[in-house]
Motif scaffolding. Structure first.
Motif: not given
Lengths: 81, 509
Positions: B331-339, B364-373, B403-410
């Motif tokens: 409710k508080e972060k309605r429309g957000s894709i979260g963290i 949106i940029c991401a890093s972590g062990k899950n990122i593809m080869q 720091g909650y993310l909201y999508i604006d488009g592609r």
């Protein structure tokens, strides 16, 4: 036009994009043969409700009623009784 | 939560030992316990070993969600093979193309796959074809290995040692025929992502899910592996065409989880009254695969007040998942894709590469062990999307002060329709094959149910005419069902910039 002809024409025109009658067997399963997907089935329901002035209840949305031209024809006949 | 073992296969073996008699997967034909599934995995791995598979070899499969799908998938992993699970709705041309591109030497396919004849006729003769299913295909030829031949094998599951960097899977996302995009995920990538998902969903062996999402997409793939990693149960329903049946199954099986893309929920809420069904066991729902309208999330929450709703976001290139919105923040972060999910870092970056301020749109940029080869055999495309270890998603968003993310488009023009990500270029190439067509532009138009539907704007050559359905018929012969344009509009010319680039944004209006 018979119910069967109306349904066949609708499927042929909107999902098989042809008037070639041989492209559709009235016993063909819409899902197994890749003729319709889930949104296609919904569109068919809206078409039936409009064209035949029936209301398709939630519990009637089953393949036995809707997954082929033959099934739909029998379903409509039952609804009209 | 403790980290998973090195690979999901190791974890699966542990689960089998702990819960041999628990239900692993129920499809429309059978209910398989973990022990049943493991025995089938053993037979498949034995067959692959006998037919010469070596670690790192690719094995393709075109199988609808079923016990057999999971058995083949884990059977490939058991002997160090790399899974190449292909879209079951694809046409023969695409399937042959992906099998060739991945250099797979085996193709497991559903015994009644409608494209099988075309595949068998065209595919290279050194590729071994294996028919999956107990019914017996009408179309089998001498070169096809039957499922029964595999079931007749008796052998323990072999042990193959794998390290996190070993390749586990290639997932083909949409791309044009000439340039397939194969996302390569290592065992470490998948294991890390599944570990993160398990921690925020708090899945346990007591959980069971009604799954309607195809396993060959990364969302469905993550559902399969999360459940098999903890000893949960998967109840499969392969079509949403009959929503009442889906709901009844959820009630009868007393499932604790359900996952969908926005169109899944639009369809269910639009066609059945959820409140008519006793879903008191339903602990959580997850949603990913495209932005869901906040109003739809509101409707879903109010229809299921006792169920937690997880809004999530991800990409195949990240193993599946990148962010989630904790249900208590809905409710508080309605429309957000979260963290960011655990063990993943997310930044929103400007075109200049700096981290944006709250409220400012960036990528949106991401890093972590899950990122593809990377993309299979495509260093150039990999370099475009992975820079200094960061995945550039192509999705535009901003953060709020917390720091909650909201999508604006592609930033890309990919179309998202239902659960599918569709390349407009692929459809344009097919329509362009028609003689009378001068040029074509394909765009996604907003749709309440599917998120977007495909529309084609077609310019005909001078003094030519063409029926719309001829175009759609040509598309049906050459493309998967979900790629056929819903509407076609003939126009005099396409809007273009001075340099000749098509201005698609004008067509989307």
């Amino acid at each position: 036009m018979s119910s069967e002809a109306k349904i066949r024409n609708y499927i042929l025109e909107n999902y098989l994009f042809t008037d070639d009658e041989s492209a559709l067997d009235s016993a063909d399963s819409f899902l197994d043969k890749g003729i319709l997907d889930s949104t296609g089935i919904l569109e068919v329901i809206y078409f039936l409700e409009d064209e035949f002035e029936i209301k398709v209840e939630d519990t009637e949305m089953v393949p036995e009623n809707l997954d082929s031209v033959n099934n739909i024809v029998s379903f409509i006949e039952r609804k009209r009784q | 939560m403790a980290s998973l073992p090195t690979t999901l296969f190791d974890h699966f073996k542990t689960t089998v030992n702990k819960y041999p008699d628990s239900l692993a997967i129920a499809d429309n034909k059978q209910r398989a316990s973990y022990q049943d599934l493991f025995e089938c995995v053993g037979k498949i791995s034995q067959y692959l070993l006998e037919s010469g598979l070596k670690k790192g070899d690719r094995v393709s499969l075109v199988i609808t969600n079923s016990v057999e799908y999971a058995a083949v998938f884990y059977g490939i992993w058991a002997v160090g093979g790399v899974t190449v699970a292909l879209n079951t709705q694809a046409k023969a041309k695409d399937i042959i193309n992906w099998v060739g591109h991945s250099d797979a030497k085996w193709l497991f396919f559903d015994e009644r796959h409608p494209e099988f004849k075309a595949i068998a006729a065209e595919i290279k003769s050194d590729i071994e074809l294996i028919s999956v299913g107990r019914g017996g295909s009408d179309d089998q030829t001498d070169r096809v290995v039957s499922w029964q031949q595999i079931l007749d094998l008796t052998a323990p599951v072999p042990t193959t040692s794998l390290i996190p960097s070993d390749l586990a899977s290639i997932i083909y996302t949409s791309g044009t025929t000439g340039h397939p995009k194969g996302v390569t995920l290592s065992h470490g990538n998948l294991s890390a992502n599944i570990d993160s998902i398990l921690s925020y969903l708090e899945l346990t062996e007591r959980d069971s899910i009604l799954n309607v999402l195809p396993f060959y997409y990364s969302y469905g793939n993550s559902i399969l592996h999360t459940h098999l990693a903890v000893g949960g149960s998967l109840i499969l329903e392969n079509s949403l065409a009959y929503p009442h049946r889906v709901m009844e199954k959820m009630v009868n099986e007393a499932v604790t989880g359900f996952s969908g893309v926005p169109s899944t929920f639009a369809l269910l809420l639009g066609r059945v009254n959820i409140k008519d069904y006793d879903l008191s066991m339903l602990r959580y729902i997850t949603q990913a695969g495209g932005a869901m309208a906040p109003a739809l999330a509101d409707k879903l929450s109010s229809a299921l007040p006792g169920t937690e709703l997880f809004i999530m976001y991800g990409q195949t290139e990240a193993g599946a998942r990148l962010t989630y919105l904790p249900p208590k923040m809905l409710k508080e972060k309605r429309g957000s894709i979260g963290i960011a999910i655990p063990n993943t870092t997310i930044e929103v970056r400007s075109k200049e590469g700096t981290v944006t301020q709250p409220g400012e749109t960036g990528e949106i940029c991401a890093s972590g062990k899950n990122i593809m080869q990377g993309y299979w055999k495509d260093n150039e495309k990999t370099a475009e999307i992975i820079k200094n270890g960061w995945l550039y998603t192509g999705d535009l968003a901003h953060t709020d002060a917390d720091g909650y993310l909201y999508i604006d488009g592609r930033s890309s023009d990919m179309i998202k329709s239902g659960a599918n990500r569709i390349s407009p270029k692929e459809i344009e190439e097919v329509i362009q094959e028609i003689d009378q067509v001068l040029e074509v532009a394909v765009v996604g138009c907003p749709d309440e149910m599917l998120g977007e539907v495909i529309k084609a704007y077609v310019v005909l050559k001078k003094n030519n005419s063409l029926e719309k359905r001829v175009i759609q018929h040509h598309c049906k012969s050459n493309l998967a069902l979900y790629k056929i344009p819903k509407t076609i509009e003939f126009i005099e010319e396409l809007p273009k910039t001075a340099s000749g680039k098509i201005q698609k944004f004008l067509l989307q209006k």
